[in-house]
Design a protein around this motif. Structure first.
Motif, mmCIF file in Angstrom:
data_model
loop_
_atom_site.group_PDB
_atom_site.id
_atom_site.type_symbol
_atom_site.label_atom_id
_atom_site.label_comp_id
_atom_site.label_asym_id
_atom_site.label_seq_id
_atom_site.Cartn_x
_atom_site.Cartn_y
_atom_site.Cartn_z
ATOM 1 N N ARG A 22 0.703 -1.286 0.158
ATOM 2 C CA ARG A 22 0.003 0.005 -0.115
ATOM 3 C C ARG A 22 1.121 1.074 -0.030
ATOM 4 O O ARG A 22 1.497 1.574 1.251
ATOM 5 C CB ARG A 22 -0.864 -0.063 1.416
ATOM 6 C CG ARG A 22 -1.658 -1.243 1.214
ATOM 7 C CD ARG A 22 -2.419 -1.069 2.728
ATOM 8 N NE ARG A 22 -3.491 -2.148 2.934
ATOM 9 C CZ ARG A 22 -3.090 -3.303 3.433
ATOM 10 N NH1 ARG A 22 -1.751 -3.556 3.897
ATOM 11 N NH2 ARG A 22 -3.965 -4.377 3.842
ATOM 12 N N GLY A 24 1.528 5.426 -1.284
ATOM 13 C CA GLY A 24 1.133 6.508 -2.043
ATOM 14 C C GLY A 24 1.823 7.619 -1.364
ATOM 15 O O GLY A 24 1.673 7.860 -0.246
ATOM 16 N N THR A 48 1.722 -0.008 -6.561
ATOM 17 C CA THR A 48 0.345 0.610 -6.347
ATOM 18 C C THR A 48 0.558 2.149 -6.320
ATOM 19 O O THR A 48 1.443 2.780 -5.782
ATOM 20 C CB THR A 48 0.326 0.046 -4.638
ATOM 21 O OG1 THR A 48 0.262 -1.180 -4.550
ATOM 22 C CG2 THR A 48 -1.010 0.784 -4.233
ATOM 23 N N THR A 50 -1.717 4.582 -4.274
ATOM 24 C CA THR A 50 -2.708 4.869 -3.314
ATOM 25 C C THR A 50 -3.116 6.410 -3.260
ATOM 26 O O THR A 50 -2.250 7.073 -3.294
ATOM 27 C CB THR A 50 -2.215 4.484 -1.888
ATOM 28 O OG1 THR A 50 -1.959 2.983 -2.123
ATOM 29 C CG2 THR A 50 -3.264 4.828 -0.953
ATOM 30 N N GLY A 75 -1.575 10.482 0.254
ATOM 31 C CA GLY A 75 -1.504 9.502 -1.040
ATOM 32 C C GLY A 75 -1.272 10.331 -2.346
ATOM 33 O O GLY A 75 -1.015 11.834 -1.924
ATOM 34 N N ARG A 103 -5.310 2.263 -5.797
ATOM 35 C CA ARG A 103 -6.109 2.021 -4.836
ATOM 36 C C ARG A 103 -6.599 3.441 -4.263
ATOM 37 O O ARG A 103 -5.693 4.560 -4.027
ATOM 38 C CB ARG A 103 -5.441 1.063 -3.756
ATOM 39 C CG ARG A 103 -4.708 -0.239 -4.527
ATOM 40 C CD ARG A 103 -4.274 -0.963 -3.536
ATOM 41 N NE ARG A 103 -4.752 -1.581 -2.503
ATOM 42 C CZ ARG A 103 -5.547 -2.687 -2.562
ATOM 43 N NH1 ARG A 103 -5.393 -3.542 -3.730
ATOM 44 N NH2 ARG A 103 -6.132 -3.207 -1.678
ATOM 45 N N HIS A 104 -7.895 3.516 -3.915
ATOM 46 C CA HIS A 104 -8.373 4.761 -3.475
ATOM 47 C C HIS A 104 -9.527 4.935 -2.264
ATOM 48 O O HIS A 104 -9.301 5.795 -1.644
ATOM 49 C CB HIS A 104 -8.954 5.623 -4.711
ATOM 50 C CG HIS A 104 -9.840 4.731 -5.350
ATOM 51 N ND1 HIS A 104 -11.347 4.768 -5.151
ATOM 52 C CD2 HIS A 104 -9.685 3.742 -6.333
ATOM 53 C CE1 HIS A 104 -11.803 3.915 -5.970
ATOM 54 N NE2 HIS A 104 -11.075 3.432 -6.778
#
Length: 434
Positions: A22, A24, A48, A50, A75, A103-104
């Motif tokens: 994960r 960001g 990723t 994020t 992020g 991914r948000h």
């Protein structure tokens, strides 16, 4: 365009578990450095992007203002930067050997998906329930509409030769204290929702919980449901390293991470979202993410080398029975999966314990039993009375705290752990009903 699903399938075919962070950062240079370090971390790895919290709730003005004032975000603000800036972040990194997923956490993801499509990205995650109930007060009916539009926008990328991929976040409702039967059912139902909207490459998620034995049953149940419900779809299962209160010690955090990788391999999942030893304290650095990826990859290799017949589907699976009952009851409510989900929450057929969203009935309750398994103490109106195990007791504030920190204490204090299911220590009161 890179196919996320095909990348994962190819890794699985050569015996590798795909690991993914994960990650960001709001500064483009730092985000690029993070992606480059991720790509170099290990063999089978996905990147990723994020997204930050402002962008998740469609508050681009606040994101732009923070960037202008030099305030770091949690992020990458994909809708606030120009496409040329984001293309620079990805240039020479995102390719067929290193797909990047966005991914948000948004219940209104249309602008985010439009932005990632402009960059040539084709993989994201979320869902009409899983990116609505845990994150705010957006009405579920609005989220279903938003996600239907989003799925259709993603599916339209197939006309350009892409194979867009969407991952359900349904296996991680609130991170913890949700019995696996409901997590598996929600992930499967969102997969059906995605499929009906035109997507043909999906992943279904499950978050590591309190009992390794129960987690294996859950992942196998999810794989079985996917095979039954999505026969003409490229699908795989993704496991999330424990999403609840994380161990505070580095050895404990690394042991939990390694166990999640072993779980994924032995239960037949193909991808793992990792967590780092910094999770209990702060946002992790790039170096900490890389270390977590390498620990997980090595643990997965060890598990694959020692996997045996006992790691395959065996006798009756109580998690499958519960999840199948929920899925069947929901899909019987309406021929359209989105409408079926709305009716299910209206009637309490789906009811997430301890979830405060206005569209959640809030009548279900769960607890950790003496074997460390997540079980129901109250099922509300959910149609699982014939298959769900239940107990009756009352919830205290101390009991809730002890349940929420059950995994953290078990890994920070290994003397309280058992080899497999993690029997509840004597000083841990069971989670009981209010």
């Amino acid at each position: 365009m890179t196919s996320f699903g095909r990348f994962v399938a190819a890794a699985h075919a050569r015996g590798a578990l795909v690991v993914q962070p994960r990650m960001g950062f709001s500064a483009p240079a730092r985000m690029r450095a993070g992606l480059a370090a991720t790509k170099a971390a290990t063999d089978a790895v996905a990147g990723t992007l994020t997204i930050d919290s402002y962008t998740r709730v469609c508050d681009e003005p606040s994101a732009v203002r923070a960037l202008g004032e030099g305030i770091p975000l949690n992020g990458y603000p994909i809708t606030s930067y120009s496409p040329s800036t984001s293309r620079w972040v990805l240039d020479g990194l995102a390719d067929e050997t290193f797909p990047v997923q966005v991914r948000h956490g948004s219940a209104s993801p249309q602008r985010i998906v439009a932005a990632l499509a402009r960059l040539g990205l084709t993989a994201t995650e979320g869902g009409p329930v899983s990116y609505c109930l845990p994150y705010g007060r957006t009405p579920l009916v609005d989220s279903v509409r938003n996600w239907r539009e989003t799925c259709e926008r993603l599916a339209a990328l197939r006309a350009d030769g892409a194979e867009p991929h969407l991952e359900s976040f349904g296996g991680c409702m609130l991170g913890q204290l949700c019995p696996p039967g409901l997590l598996v059912a929600l992930s499967a139902l969102e997969g059906v929702f995605f499929h009906r909207a035109g997507l043909r490459s999906v992943s279904l998620s499950y978050a590591q919980q309190t009992s390794p034995e129960q987690d294996r049953q859950a992942i196998r149940a999810l794989r079985r449901l996917a095979a039954e419900l999505l026969p003409d779809t490229d699908w795989h299962v993704v496991v999330y390293t424990y999403m609840g209160v994380y161990p505070r010690s580095t050895p404990g955090a690394h042991a939990l991470l390694a166990d999640s990788a072993e779980l994924a391999v032995r239960a037949g999942a193909q991808r793992l979202i990792v967590k780092t030893a910094a999770e209990a304290h702060r946002i992790p650095t790039v170096a900490e993410n890389v270390r977590a990826l390498r620990i997980a990859a090595e643990a997965a290799r060890r598990a694959a080398a020692t996997a045996g017949a006992e790691d395959h589907e065996g006798a009756a699976n109580p998690v499958y029975a519960e999840a199948r009952a929920l899925v069947d009851a929901v899909l019987d409510l309406h021929t359209d999966p989105g409408s079926a989900l709305l009716k299910a929450f209206e009637r309490g057929y789906l009811d997430v314990p301890y979830c405060l969203h206005p569209d959640n009935a809030g009548r279900s309750r769960s607890h950790i039993d003496a074997a460390g398994r997540l079980s129901w103490s109250h099922i509300g109106a959910m149609p699982i009375g014939r298959v769900a195990g239940r107990s009756s007791a009352r919830l205290t504030a101390n009991g809730l705290h002890d349940a929420l920190t059950f995994v953290q204490r078990r890994y920070d204090h290994p003397d309280t752990r058992t080899e497999d299911a993690g029997t509840t220590p004597a000083d841990v009161p069971l989670l009981q009903e209010v």
